[in-house]
Design a protein around this motif. Structure first.
Motif, mmCIF file in Angstrom:
data_model
loop_
_atom_site.group_PDB
_atom_site.id
_atom_site.type_symbol
_atom_site.label_atom_id
_atom_site.label_comp_id
_atom_site.label_asym_id
_atom_site.label_seq_id
_atom_site.Cartn_x
_atom_site.Cartn_y
_atom_site.Cartn_z
ATOM 1 N N LEU A 50 109.518 48.865 39.040
ATOM 2 C CA LEU A 50 108.367 48.689 37.904
ATOM 3 C C LEU A 50 107.991 47.200 37.991
ATOM 4 O O LEU A 50 106.878 47.002 37.666
ATOM 5 C CB LEU A 50 109.041 49.117 36.569
ATOM 6 N N TRP A 51 108.776 46.479 38.119
ATOM 7 C CA TRP A 51 108.448 45.027 38.136
ATOM 8 C C TRP A 51 107.354 44.844 39.378
ATOM 9 O O TRP A 51 106.423 43.990 39.241
ATOM 10 C CB TRP A 51 109.682 44.060 38.260
ATOM 11 N N VAL A 52 107.674 45.303 40.597
ATOM 12 C CA VAL A 52 106.743 45.104 41.834
ATOM 13 C C VAL A 52 105.489 45.773 41.389
ATOM 14 O O VAL A 52 104.536 45.113 41.740
ATOM 15 C CB VAL A 52 107.521 45.527 43.114
ATOM 16 N N GLY A 53 105.639 46.928 40.695
ATOM 17 C CA GLY A 53 104.396 47.760 40.358
ATOM 18 C C GLY A 53 103.460 46.734 39.319
ATOM 19 O O GLY A 53 102.225 46.809 39.531
ATOM 20 N N GLY A 54 104.079 46.308 38.332
ATOM 21 C CA GLY A 54 103.302 45.295 37.487
ATOM 22 C C GLY A 54 102.825 44.185 38.126
ATOM 23 O O GLY A 54 101.612 43.609 37.771
ATOM 24 N N ILE A 55 103.483 43.548 39.178
ATOM 25 C CA ILE A 55 102.782 42.337 39.932
ATOM 26 C C ILE A 55 101.622 42.962 40.593
ATOM 27 O O ILE A 55 100.651 42.262 40.672
ATOM 28 C CB ILE A 55 103.881 41.628 40.901
ATOM 29 N N LEU A 56 101.760 43.964 41.553
ATOM 30 C CA LEU A 56 100.488 44.689 42.099
ATOM 31 C C LEU A 56 99.493 44.971 41.152
ATOM 32 O O LEU A 56 98.370 44.772 41.365
ATOM 33 C CB LEU A 56 101.005 45.754 42.918
ATOM 34 N N GLU A 57 99.928 45.305 39.854
ATOM 35 C CA GLU A 57 98.754 45.648 38.782
ATOM 36 C C GLU A 57 97.888 44.264 38.635
ATOM 37 O O GLU A 57 96.655 44.616 38.286
ATOM 38 C CB GLU A 57 99.556 46.388 37.595
ATOM 39 N N ILE A 58 98.818 43.192 38.290
ATOM 40 C CA ILE A 58 98.130 41.930 37.964
ATOM 41 C C ILE A 58 97.364 41.398 39.109
ATOM 42 O O ILE A 58 96.023 41.179 38.785
ATOM 43 C CB ILE A 58 99.261 40.961 37.661
ATOM 44 N N VAL A 59 97.983 41.323 40.200
ATOM 45 C CA VAL A 59 97.218 40.612 41.249
ATOM 46 C C VAL A 59 95.972 41.734 41.774
ATOM 47 O O VAL A 59 94.991 41.236 41.977
ATOM 48 C CB VAL A 59 98.132 40.479 42.486
ATOM 49 N N GLY A 60 96.563 42.960 41.980
ATOM 50 C CA GLY A 60 95.279 43.924 42.318
ATOM 51 C C GLY A 60 94.149 44.101 41.395
ATOM 52 O O GLY A 60 93.137 44.055 41.690
ATOM 53 N N GLY A 61 94.648 44.152 40.209
ATOM 54 C CA GLY A 61 93.684 44.356 38.968
ATOM 55 C C GLY A 61 92.726 43.072 39.069
ATOM 56 O O GLY A 61 91.418 43.387 38.916
ATOM 57 N N ALA A 62 93.178 41.950 39.309
ATOM 58 C CA ALA A 62 92.276 40.528 39.208
ATOM 59 C C ALA A 62 91.408 40.841 40.290
ATOM 60 O O ALA A 62 90.334 40.373 40.261
ATOM 61 C CB ALA A 62 93.432 39.524 39.270
ATOM 62 N N LEU A 63 91.715 41.174 41.640
ATOM 63 C CA LEU A 63 91.122 41.320 42.935
ATOM 64 C C LEU A 63 90.046 42.250 42.581
ATOM 65 O O LEU A 63 88.859 42.156 43.242
ATOM 66 C CB LEU A 63 91.883 41.435 44.105
ATOM 67 N N ILE A 64 90.345 43.362 41.928
ATOM 68 C CA ILE A 64 89.371 44.494 41.978
ATOM 69 C C ILE A 64 88.242 43.894 40.898
ATOM 70 O O ILE A 64 87.282 44.308 41.071
ATOM 71 C CB ILE A 64 89.926 45.615 41.388
ATOM 72 N N VAL A 65 88.566 43.260 39.745
ATOM 73 C CA VAL A 65 87.726 42.671 38.687
ATOM 74 C C VAL A 65 86.752 41.683 39.685
ATOM 75 O O VAL A 65 85.454 41.880 39.067
ATOM 76 C CB VAL A 65 88.375 42.126 37.779
#
Length: 129
Positions: A50-65
């Motif tokens: 879940l923690w790794v998923g959260g990191i991917l969500e932050i980094v990936g979400g920012a890159l997508i934005v």
């Protein structure tokens, strides 16, 4: 003037809007897991799935934005959301409305669409070219 001819020029703009909104929503899920904002009961241990998923969500979400490395980011995030659905949601019920996996399915397919459609207008990927 046909509806198709009238709306088609707006498609890249609305693709960009879809990209930004999906990225912001995913980013928020990551900040909730990692930064505990907005306030949440979810506090995954460091380096857990879940923690790794959260990191991917932050980094990936920012890159997508930002529309930066959109296709590769969207590919990784689409796979992550498929894994999230099948590991965390599907075991509790066959039906997404009952297992809370609606968002995971939608994110998965929105990001899969971005892999093929690209970032749309107003992206750093567009500026890099």
């Amino acid at each position: 003037m046909s509806t198709n001819r009238m709306l088609q020029p707006m498609a890249p703009i609305f693709l960009a809007i879809l990209r930004v909104v999906a990225g912001i929503l995913l980013f928020e899920h990551g900040t909730q897991k990692i930064l505990h904002f907005p306030v949440s009961e979810m506090h995954p241990p460091m380096f857990s799935l879940l923690w790794v998923g959260g990191i991917l969500e932050i980094v990936g979400g920012a890159l997508i934005v930002l529309g930066l490395f959109t296709r590769i980011s969207a590919f990784v995030l689409s796979g992550m959301m498929a894994v999230a659905y099948f590991m965390f949601h599907a075991p509790s019920s066959l039906y997404p409305a009952n297992n809370g996996g609606d968002a995971a399915i939608l994110f998965c397919f929105i990001f899969l669409y971005l892999v093929f459609a690209g970032p749309g207008s107003f992206s750093l990927d567009g500026k890099r070219k």
